[in-house]
Design a protein around this motif. Structure first.
Motif, PDB file in Angstrom:
ATOM      1  N   LEU A  20       0.692  -1.339  -0.152  1.00  0.00           N
ATOM      2  CA  LEU A  20      -0.168  -0.034   0.317  1.00  0.00           C
ATOM      3  C   LEU A  20       1.513   0.922   0.168  1.00  0.00           C
ATOM      4  O   LEU A  20       0.667   2.042  -0.352  1.00  0.00           O
ATOM      5  CB  LEU A  20      -0.818   0.000   1.208  1.00  0.00           C
ATOM      6  CG  LEU A  20      -1.932   0.824   1.247  1.00  0.00           C
ATOM      7  CD1 LEU A  20      -2.348   1.734   0.269  1.00  0.00           C
ATOM      8  CD2 LEU A  20      -2.487   1.301   2.566  1.00  0.00           C
ATOM      9  N   GLY A  21       1.794   0.987   0.432  1.00  0.00           N
ATOM     10  CA  GLY A  21       2.739   2.199   0.425  1.00  0.00           C
ATOM     11  C   GLY A  21       2.988   3.073  -0.489  1.00  0.00           C
ATOM     12  O   GLY A  21       3.608   3.830  -0.721  1.00  0.00           O
ATOM     13  N   LEU A 156      -3.212   4.693   5.975  1.00  0.00           N
ATOM     14  CA  LEU A 156      -2.432   4.839   5.122  1.00  0.00           C
ATOM     15  C   LEU A 156      -4.092   5.350   3.538  1.00  0.00           C
ATOM     16  O   LEU A 156      -3.575   5.928   3.441  1.00  0.00           O
ATOM     17  CB  LEU A 156      -1.403   4.060   4.385  1.00  0.00           C
ATOM     18  CG  LEU A 156       0.154   4.169   4.921  1.00  0.00           C
ATOM     19  CD1 LEU A 156       0.895   2.999   4.672  1.00  0.00           C
ATOM     20  CD2 LEU A 156       0.775   5.745   5.316  1.00  0.00           C
ATOM     21  N   ALA A 157      -4.433   4.368   3.904  1.00  0.00           N
ATOM     22  CA  ALA A 157      -5.817   4.142   3.042  1.00  0.00           C
ATOM     23  C   ALA A 157      -6.682   5.710   3.465  1.00  0.00           C
ATOM     24  O   ALA A 157      -6.614   6.044   1.791  1.00  0.00           O
ATOM     25  CB  ALA A 157      -6.653   2.777   3.466  1.00  0.00           C
ATOM     26  N   ASN A 158      -6.154   6.190   4.157  1.00  0.00           N
ATOM     27  CA  ASN A 158      -7.466   6.868   4.409  1.00  0.00           C
ATOM     28  C   ASN A 158      -6.620   8.700   3.870  1.00  0.00           C
ATOM     29  O   ASN A 158      -7.538   9.532   3.188  1.00  0.00           O
ATOM     30  CB  ASN A 158      -7.467   7.917   6.095  1.00  0.00           C
ATOM     31  CG  ASN A 158      -8.747   6.450   6.241  1.00  0.00           C
ATOM     32  OD1 ASN A 158      -9.243   6.089   6.033  1.00  0.00           O
ATOM     33  ND2 ASN A 158      -8.623   6.298   7.865  1.00  0.00           N
ATOM     34  N   PHE A 159      -5.285   8.635   3.814  1.00  0.00           N
ATOM     35  CA  PHE A 159      -4.499   9.400   2.862  1.00  0.00           C
ATOM     36  C   PHE A 159      -4.445   9.333   1.799  1.00  0.00           C
ATOM     37  O   PHE A 159      -3.501  10.371   0.958  1.00  0.00           O
ATOM     38  CB  PHE A 159      -3.431   9.787   4.210  1.00  0.00           C
ATOM     39  CG  PHE A 159      -3.973  10.520   5.083  1.00  0.00           C
ATOM     40  CD1 PHE A 159      -4.274  12.541   5.636  1.00  0.00           C
ATOM     41  CD2 PHE A 159      -3.481   9.414   6.689  1.00  0.00           C
ATOM     42  CE1 PHE A 159      -4.286  12.277   6.582  1.00  0.00           C
ATOM     43  CE2 PHE A 159      -4.496  10.236   7.363  1.00  0.00           C
ATOM     44  CZ  PHE A 159      -4.227  11.874   7.592  1.00  0.00           C
ATOM     45  N   GLY A 160      -4.444   8.115   1.167  1.00  0.00           N
ATOM     46  CA  GLY A 160      -4.467   7.521  -0.416  1.00  0.00           C
ATOM     47  C   GLY A 160      -4.802   8.195  -1.265  1.00  0.00           C
ATOM     48  O   GLY A 160      -3.437   9.114  -1.893  1.00  0.00           O
ATOM     49  N   ALA A 175      -5.206   2.620  -9.459  1.00  0.00           N
ATOM     50  CA  ALA A 175      -4.240   1.283  -8.220  1.00  0.00           C
ATOM     51  C   ALA A 175      -4.894   2.035  -6.912  1.00  0.00           C
ATOM     52  O   ALA A 175      -5.083   1.135  -6.049  1.00  0.00           O
ATOM     53  CB  ALA A 175      -3.075   2.026  -8.669  1.00  0.00           C
ATOM     54  N   THR A 176      -4.465   3.094  -7.694  1.00  0.00           N
ATOM     55  CA  THR A 176      -4.657   4.483  -5.248  1.00  0.00           C
ATOM     56  C   THR A 176      -5.752   4.004  -5.744  1.00  0.00           C
ATOM     57  O   THR A 176      -6.177   3.513  -3.825  1.00  0.00           O
ATOM     58  CB  THR A 176      -4.300   5.944  -6.048  1.00  0.00           C
ATOM     59  OG1 THR A 176      -3.225   5.728  -6.350  1.00  0.00           O
ATOM     60  CG2 THR A 176      -4.509   5.577  -3.762  1.00  0.00           C
ATOM     61  N   ALA A 183      -6.885  -2.324   0.734  1.00  0.00           N
ATOM     62  CA  ALA A 183      -6.089  -2.939   1.832  1.00  0.00           C
ATOM     63  C   ALA A 183      -7.398  -3.044   2.881  1.00  0.00           C
ATOM     64  O   ALA A 183      -6.416  -3.445   3.653  1.00  0.00           O
ATOM     65  CB  ALA A 183      -5.485  -1.619   1.535  1.00  0.00           C
ATOM     66  N   PRO A 184      -7.690  -1.739   4.291  1.00  0.00           N
ATOM     67  CA  PRO A 184      -8.161  -1.808   4.830  1.00  0.00           C
ATOM     68  C   PRO A 184      -8.627  -2.868   5.538  1.00  0.00           C
ATOM     69  O   PRO A 184      -9.222  -3.749   6.072  1.00  0.00           O
ATOM     70  CB  PRO A 184      -9.289  -0.463   5.281  1.00  0.00           C
ATOM     71  CG  PRO A 184      -8.419   0.421   3.755  1.00  0.00           C
ATOM     72  CD  PRO A 184      -8.106  -0.155   2.983  1.00  0.00           C
TER      73      PRO A 184
END
Length: 301
Positions: A20-21, A156-160, A175-176, A183-184
Motif C-alpha cells: 500500500l505504501g 494510509l488508506a485514508n490519506f491515499g 491503482a491507488t 487494503a483496509p
C-alpha cells in the motif's frame, strides 16, 4: 500449526502494508510508511497494557482488596508456571475478560464485575486460565502488533487519495483507489483470522491449566449470552478492542470473515472433546439455561 498460520498471516499483513505504501508513494512512500509503522509498534510495545487498561477504566487489585479473585489468579499462574501478573477489575455490567502486556513478565489480566457476578468459581478459574494461556503463548504481543499494523494500513488508506489525487497517470490513480478500498478490508480479515486462531489455542491451554475444560465451556456459554445482551461502550467506541476479549465485545456471531472470535458453539464442542480426552465425565448440555452463580465476594471491594 497455529504458530505457522499466525506467522504467515502476519507476514501477509506486513506485505500488504508495504504494498500500500509503494502504491501510494512509490519507494519513498513505502519507506516512510514502514518507518511510521515501526514507530507505532515500538510505542505500542512499551505502552499497550497501559493504553488498554486505561481505556477500560480498570483498577488494580491485590490480596488485600480482592483476596479470593487474586488468590485464584495466583494459583492458576503457578500451575501455568508463569510470573504473577497484575490483576485488574473493571466496573462494568458487560461480562468479559482479557489479558494484555508485552511478555509474561509484564502481563496483566482483567475481568469485569459483570463476569464475576454471573460465573461460579470453577467457571471464573476457566476464564482466567484462558487469559493466562494467552500470556503464556505470547498472544498479547502478537495481537497488539497485528492491530497496530492493521491500524497503520487504515491510516494510509485514508490519506491515499490525498497523496496521489493529483497524479496524471490514470493507471496509478486507479491503482491507488483500488488499494484504498481493498487494503483496509484485507487487513481486517487477516487481523480477525489471527484472533480466531489464537482463541482456539487459548481455550485448549486454559482448559489444561485449570484442569476443567467443561467449566470453561460452561463459562463461554454464559458469557456469549450475557455479552450479546449487555452493551460494551468501550468496544462500541473502539471496535478494534473487541478482539481482546474472551468472547466478542460486539454482537457478531458465527465463523464469518468478519467475526473476531470463533463461533462459541464450535469452541464449546472442541472443549467437550478435550474433556473426553482428559477422562472427564459425560458432557452436560452446554447450551442449557445457565445455572445461578454461586455467591462469591470477588467484587465486594
Amino acid at each position: 500449526m497455529n504458530g505457522f498460520k499466525t506467522t504467515m498471516l502476519l507476514a501477509a499483513l506486513t506485505a500488504l502494508f508495504m504494498a500500500l505504501g509503494f502504491t501510494i508513494g512509490g519507494r519513498g512512500g513505502m519507506i516512510i510508511a514502514l518507518l511510521v509503522a515501526v514507530g507505532m509498534n515500538l510505542f505500542t510495545y512499551w505502552n499497550a497494557d497501559k493504553i488498554v487498561l486505561s481505556m477500560h477504566g480498570a483498577r488494580q487489585v491485590d490480596a488485600a482488596s480482592a483476596p479470593e479473585f487474586y488468590s485464584l489468579v495466583s494459583g492458576l499462574a503457578q500451575r501455568a508456571q508463569l510470573p504473577m501478573p497484575k490483576v485488574y477489575i473493571i466496573d462494568s455490567p458487560h461480562p468479559n475478560a482479557f489479558a494484555t502486556g508485552r511478555n509474561p513478565e509484564n502481563a496483566a489480566v482483567a475481568a469485569t464485575t459483570g463476569l464475576l457476578n454471573i460465573l461460579n468459581r470453577d467457571e471464573i478459574a476457566g476464564v482466567m486460565a484462558h487469559e493466562l494461556a494467552h500470556v503464556r503463548n505470547r498472544d498479547t504481543l502478537i495481537m497488539t502488533m497485528v492491530a497496530t499494523i492493521a491500524g497503520a494500513i487504515s491510516m494510509l488508506a485514508n490519506f491515499g487519495l490525498f497523496f496521489r489525487g493529483g497524479d496524471d497517470n490514470r493507471g496509478a490513480f486507479l491503482a491507488t483507489i483500488l488499494a484504498v478500498i481493498v487494503a483496509p478490508f484485507a487487513a481486517m480479515i487477516v487481523q480477525m483470522a489471527i484472533s480466531r486462531t489464537r482463541e482456539y489455542g487459548a481455550d485448549k491451554g486454559g482448559a489444561e491449566i485449570s484442569g476443567n475444560p467443561r467449566a470453561l465451556a460452561s463459562a463461554l456459554a454464559k458469557l456469549a449470552h450475557g455479552a450479546a445482551a449487555v452493551p460494551n461502550p468501550v468496544a462500541q467506541r473502539n471496535p478494534a478492542a473487541s478482539q481482546l476479549y474472551i468472547v466478542p465485545g460486539l454482537a457478531r456471531g458465527g465463523d464469518s470473515l468478519f467475526s473476531t472470535h470463533p463461533d462459541t458453539g464450535n469452541r464449546i464442542a472442541a472443549l467437550e472433546e478435550l474433556a473426553v480426552t482428559m477422562g472427564q465425565s459425560a458432557p452436560r448440555d452446554a447450551f442449557a439455561a445457565p445455572a445461578p452463580a454461586e455467591p462469591v465476594s470477588y467484587t465486594h471491594l
